[in-house]
Design a protein around this motif. Structure first.
Motif, PDB file in Angstrom:
ATOM      1  N   LEU A 198      29.887  35.383  19.053  1.00 53.51           N
ATOM      2  CA  LEU A 198      28.777  35.801  19.909  1.00 53.51           C
ATOM      3  C   LEU A 198      28.313  37.210  19.571  1.00 53.51           C
ATOM      4  N   VAL A 199      29.246  38.115  19.345  1.00 52.40           N
ATOM      5  CA  VAL A 199      28.888  39.492  19.011  1.00 52.40           C
ATOM      6  C   VAL A 199      28.090  39.519  17.710  1.00 52.40           C
ATOM      7  N   ALA A 200      28.540  38.744  16.722  1.00 53.39           N
ATOM      8  CA  ALA A 200      27.841  38.708  15.441  1.00 53.39           C
ATOM      9  C   ALA A 200      26.427  38.159  15.607  1.00 53.39           C
ATOM     10  N   ARG A 201      26.284  37.111  16.387  1.00 51.20           N
ATOM     11  CA  ARG A 201      24.955  36.513  16.562  1.00 51.20           C
ATOM     12  C   ARG A 201      24.044  37.420  17.379  1.00 51.20           C
ATOM     13  N   ILE A 202      24.604  38.102  18.376  1.00 52.38           N
ATOM     14  CA  ILE A 202      23.797  39.032  19.178  1.00 52.38           C
ATOM     15  C   ILE A 202      23.284  40.177  18.317  1.00 52.38           C
ATOM     16  N   GLN A 203      24.116  40.647  17.387  1.00 53.91           N
ATOM     17  CA  GLN A 203      23.704  41.775  16.559  1.00 53.91           C
ATOM     18  C   GLN A 203      22.702  41.383  15.469  1.00 53.91           C
ATOM     19  N   SER A 204      22.630  40.098  15.155  1.00 55.08           N
ATOM     20  CA  SER A 204      21.741  39.675  14.074  1.00 55.08           C
ATOM     21  C   SER A 204      20.494  38.936  14.556  1.00 55.08           C
ATOM     22  N   CYS A 205      20.417  38.622  15.858  1.00 56.17           N
ATOM     23  CA  CYS A 205      19.295  37.816  16.337  1.00 56.17           C
ATOM     24  C   CYS A 205      18.009  38.647  16.403  1.00 56.17           C
ATOM     25  N   LYS A 206      16.899  37.939  16.319  1.00 56.00           N
ATOM     26  CA  LYS A 206      15.590  38.574  16.386  1.00 56.00           C
ATOM     27  C   LYS A 206      14.874  38.262  17.703  1.00 56.00           C
ATOM     28  N   ARG A 207      15.010  37.002  18.154  1.00 54.72           N
ATOM     29  CA  ARG A 207      14.339  36.590  19.388  1.00 54.72           C
ATOM     30  C   ARG A 207      15.368  35.913  20.310  1.00 54.72           C
ATOM     31  N   PRO A 208      16.140  36.706  21.038  1.00 53.94           N
ATOM     32  CA  PRO A 208      17.161  36.139  21.928  1.00 53.94           C
ATOM     33  C   PRO A 208      16.605  35.880  23.334  1.00 53.94           C
ATOM     34  N   LEU A 209      17.331  35.051  24.067  1.00 53.90           N
ATOM     35  CA  LEU A 209      16.971  34.742  25.446  1.00 53.90           C
ATOM     36  C   LEU A 209      18.245  34.463  26.230  1.00 53.90           C
ATOM     37  N   ASN A 326      35.103  33.342  32.742  1.00 55.23           N
ATOM     38  CA  ASN A 326      35.350  34.688  33.270  1.00 55.23           C
ATOM     39  C   ASN A 326      35.909  35.591  32.181  1.00 55.23           C
ATOM     40  N   THR A 327      36.902  35.073  31.435  1.00 50.76           N
ATOM     41  CA  THR A 327      37.536  35.871  30.390  1.00 50.76           C
ATOM     42  C   THR A 327      36.585  36.116  29.231  1.00 50.76           C
ATOM     43  N   VAL A 328      35.870  35.067  28.819  1.00 50.83           N
ATOM     44  CA  VAL A 328      34.939  35.209  27.701  1.00 50.83           C
ATOM     45  C   VAL A 328      33.882  36.268  28.013  1.00 50.83           C
ATOM     46  N   LEU A 329      33.325  36.230  29.215  1.00 52.46           N
ATOM     47  CA  LEU A 329      32.298  37.210  29.572  1.00 52.46           C
ATOM     48  C   LEU A 329      32.878  38.622  29.654  1.00 52.46           C
ATOM     49  N   SER A 330      34.066  38.749  30.223  1.00 50.77           N
ATOM     50  CA  SER A 330      34.688  40.080  30.315  1.00 50.77           C
ATOM     51  C   SER A 330      34.924  40.660  28.920  1.00 50.77           C
ATOM     52  N   LYS A 331      35.441  39.837  28.012  1.00 47.52           N
ATOM     53  CA  LYS A 331      35.683  40.306  26.646  1.00 47.52           C
ATOM     54  C   LYS A 331      34.381  40.634  25.941  1.00 47.52           C
ATOM     55  N   LEU A 332      33.365  39.797  26.171  1.00 42.93           N
ATOM     56  CA  LEU A 332      32.076  40.029  25.521  1.00 42.93           C
ATOM     57  C   LEU A 332      31.452  41.337  25.990  1.00 42.93           C
ATOM     58  N   LEU A 333      31.509  41.611  27.280  1.00 44.60           N
ATOM     59  CA  LEU A 333      30.938  42.848  27.802  1.00 44.60           C
ATOM     60  C   LEU A 333      31.675  44.073  27.249  1.00 44.60           C
ATOM     61  N   ARG A 335      33.220  44.247  24.383  1.00 46.34           N
ATOM     62  CA  ARG A 335      32.897  44.387  22.962  1.00 46.34           C
ATOM     63  C   ARG A 335      31.489  44.944  22.760  1.00 46.34           C
ATOM     64  N   LEU A 336      30.555  44.524  23.589  1.00 52.23           N
ATOM     65  CA  LEU A 336      29.169  44.954  23.419  1.00 52.23           C
ATOM     66  C   LEU A 336      28.931  46.381  23.883  1.00 52.23           C
ATOM     67  N   ASN A 337      29.735  46.827  24.830  1.00 55.26           N
ATOM     68  CA  ASN A 337      29.551  48.163  25.390  1.00 55.26           C
ATOM     69  C   ASN A 337      29.751  49.221  24.297  1.00 55.26           C
ATOM     70  N   GLY A 338      28.716  49.934  23.968  1.00 56.37           N
ATOM     71  CA  GLY A 338      28.799  50.962  22.939  1.00 56.37           C
ATOM     72  C   GLY A 338      28.315  50.503  21.578  1.00 56.37           C
ATOM     73  N   LEU A 339      28.143  49.172  21.391  1.00 56.66           N
ATOM     74  CA  LEU A 339      27.622  48.678  20.122  1.00 56.66           C
ATOM     75  C   LEU A 339      26.112  48.877  20.042  1.00 56.66           C
ATOM     76  N   ASP A 340      25.608  48.882  18.832  1.00 61.28           N
ATOM     77  CA  ASP A 340      24.177  48.991  18.612  1.00 61.28           C
ATOM     78  C   ASP A 340      23.572  47.592  18.712  1.00 61.28           C
ATOM     79  N   ILE A 341      22.923  47.296  19.838  1.00 57.14           N
ATOM     80  CA  ILE A 341      22.301  45.991  20.047  1.00 57.14           C
ATOM     81  C   ILE A 341      20.832  46.103  19.659  1.00 57.14           C
ATOM     82  N   PRO A 342      20.381  45.275  18.711  1.00 59.91           N
ATOM     83  CA  PRO A 342      18.987  45.404  18.264  1.00 59.91           C
ATOM     84  C   PRO A 342      17.996  45.148  19.389  1.00 59.91           C
ATOM     85  N   THR A 343      16.885  45.846  19.314  1.00 53.75           N
ATOM     86  CA  THR A 343      15.836  45.645  20.317  1.00 53.75           C
ATOM     87  C   THR A 343      15.242  44.246  20.159  1.00 53.75           C
TER      88      THR A 343
END
Length: 580
Positions: A198-209, A326-333, A335-343
């Motif tokens: 999920l982290v990899a796809r979030i960082q590489s996506c162009k049009r997320p929803l 619950n665990t997946v979302l907690s881990k995802l948050l 991991r994403l906190n502090g990462l560069d998430i593309p606009t």
């Protein structure tokens, strides 16, 4: 302790504070254990209302329960249990049954079919409950109760428990520990792989929803999903069933996704997304506007309570093993906190978003007739944080999609079962659960507000009696459009089968005994024929406060309907005529 006491104590330990139902000779001895267990008996006027109320109670408090009698009582409630099953409400249905010897001998008893088959009703219930228990053995009964209640919560669906009259006082061991609600065999290593993907796809996506659906409300992850929406800045939509789960004040929230009914520009944008994080999916044609509000499967990551399904990525299969959302979302948050998430690519500007329309809506009203388009937008100004807002199947359900909801509001609608009359019964249960939770500090103060059609009200009007009996605080807006408008616009607009007998709706509290209540329970009724009258009513401090029972009847034209309903009807007509 007695088996009846064991059963009710277990319910109380799981958070049930009130039991709905109707007394009958096969369940009377069970009811004797309610007060000792610290449980409140609601005492419904009929079993259908009791089932709907237990469902509404469960959607607010996390679990609900009702007790009915064998045969006649349980069959009266089965429509409500079907609703709870299809829309995942954790309801415990306890049925008092005849004594074991009479069942074994095939005696011709009252409330049976007279054929000696005492399993026929239990067999029917197997189709609308996720677990069943027949308490005919004192040795196995405690384990059956515990495992059945656990399944109710695990699957968030109704369960069915039979207790014969001669088993109520059977002696069973006192429970030493709470019911073990843990779910074993989570694949934590697999959860980590999912998060990595999920982290990899979030960082590489162009049009997320982010697309949030109604079953998410059963997962207990609303705060985490709102945090994900804020952290990523991804455009976010809900389905009709999922409305109110996301804080609608978040700038990247863009309302309810209407599929083809919302316009080609928005549908095309969603279909072009390269990543859709979809939570708590209900794929009914009602919830997806004739299946047109479905994102592309190849771009979709679907989150359920115990699974995450995604495209094959490396060693990750399409269908996940047992995980915890619950665990997946907690881990995802984390991991994403502090990462560069593309606009993300922005969602198309939507001038029809309720919060945008309201900016230009006049606050001063006149004597013009009340119309469906304006009603739902203007009623948004009446809503307050903490409110439970319930919209009945029909024009109210579609109209409620236009609400601009304050933060902390809970909206309840039906998006697959659609049994009209459900919401009035469920309103009683939801209000009761709300009162209990406010009292114990687990829910902030708020009101219970129901939007009910005049035709729907006639299905379950006795629920008003249940509201008065339990002195619940409820505001009911009765939408009087002279019959079944939703059916009229589908077929037979002027046909008599879409007419109803005109009722004096505002006299209902008197008929149902409100005059016998003391002054501590105010009851008031009002009628609004035009915008000016409605505005005057809504501005009254006592109506705003919402104490006691408040019924406001709003007159609407019988040929007027929300635009989204009118567009969906076009699909229904084609489907029902075989064109689709």
């Amino acid at each position: 302790m007695d088996l009846g006491e064991y059963l009710l104590r277990r319910l109380a330990q799981l958070g049930v504070g009130s039991i709905h139902g109707v007394p009958g000779d096969y369940n009377l001895t069970v009811l004797d254990y309610l007060e000792p267990a610290g449980l409140h008996w609601v005492g419904n006027a009929n079993e259908l209302c009791a089932g709907y109320a237990a469902d509404g109670y469960a959607r607010i408090k996390g679990i609900g329960a009702l007790i009915t009698s064998f045969g006649v009582g349980e069959l009266s409630a089965i429509n409500a249990i079907g609703a709870a099953y299809s829309e995942k409400a954790p309801v415990v249905h306890i049925v008092g049954t005849p004594p074991r010897a009479a069942q074994e001998s095939g005696a011709c008893l009252h409330h049976s079919l007279g054929d000696g088959n005492f399993r026929v009703f239990a067999d029917i219930y197997k189709s609308v409950t996720c677990a069943q228990a027949n308490l005919v053995d004192a040795v196995t009964a405690p384990h059956l109760i515990d495992t059945t209640l656990k399944e109710c919560l695990r699957q968030s669906r109704p369960v069915y428990i039979e207790i014969p009259t001669d088993m109520v006082r059977a002696k069973v061991p006192v429970p030493q520990f709470p019911i073990d609600l843990s779910i074993p065999a989570y694949d934590e290593a697999f959860e980590d792989k999912i998060v990595d993907s999920l982290v990899a796809r979030i960082q590489s996506c162009k049009r997320p929803l982010i697309l949030v659906d109604g079953f998410t409300a059963r997962f207990g992850v609303g705060d985490d999903i709102n945090a994900l929406v804020k952290l990523t800045g991804f455009p976010t939509l809900t389905t009709p069933f999922g409305k109110s789960i996301i804080d609608e004040n978040i700038p990247n929230f863009h309302g309810v996704y209407l599929g083809s009914a919302g316009g080609a520009v928005y549908q095309s944008w969603v279909q072009g997304c390269d990543l859709v994080l979809r939570f708590g999916v209900l794929g009914s044609e009602i919830n997806t506007f004739g299946f047109t509000a479905q994102p592309q499967p190849g771009a979709t990551v679907a989150f359920d309570k115990y699974s995450v399904s995604l495209d094959t990525t490396g060693s990750i299969p399409v269908k996940a093993r047992l995980v915890s959302i619950n665990t997946v979302l907690s881990k995802l948050l984390r991991r994403l906190n502090g990462l560069d998430i593309p606009t993300p690519e922005p969602y198309p500007e939507d001038p029809f978003l309720p919060r945008e329309i309201l900016k230009s809506f006049p606050k001063a009203l006149d004597t013009a007739s009340i119309d469906q388009y304006s009603l739902w937008l203007r009623m948004s100004r009446f809503l307050q944080p903490g409110d439970i807002v319930m919209t009945e199947t029909g024009t109210a359900s579609y109209g409620g999609q236009s609400f601009d909801l304050p933060e902390g509001t809970t909206l309840i609608n039906s998006s697959i079962w659609l049994s009209i009359g459900y919401m009035l019964g469920a309103c009683q249960g939801a209000s009761l659960a709300q009162r209990e939770m406010i009292k114990d500090g687990t829910r902030p103060p708020g009101r219970t507000i129901l939007f009910e059609g005049d035709g729907s009200l006639q299905m379950t009007a006795q629920a008003i009696s249940d509201i008065i009996r339990n002195k619940l605080d409820v505001i009911i807006f009765v939408l009087n459009n002279n019959g079944y408008t939703v059916e009229r616009i589908i077929h037979g607009f002027s046909e008599s089968y879409n007419d109803i007998q005109p009722w004096r709706n505002l006299q209902a509290p008197s008929y149902f005994g409100a005059l016998n209540c003391d002054a501590s329970y105010p009851v008031q009724t009002e009628s609004a024929q035009n915008w000016g009258e409605l505005q005057t009513i809504l501005q009254r401090p006592d109506i705003k406060e919402g104490k006691g029972l408040n019924i406001v009847e709003i007159s609407l034209s019988m040929d007027d309907a929300p635009e989204s309903l009118s567009k969906f009807v076009e699909y229904l007509k084609k489907r029902n005529s075989g064109q689709l």
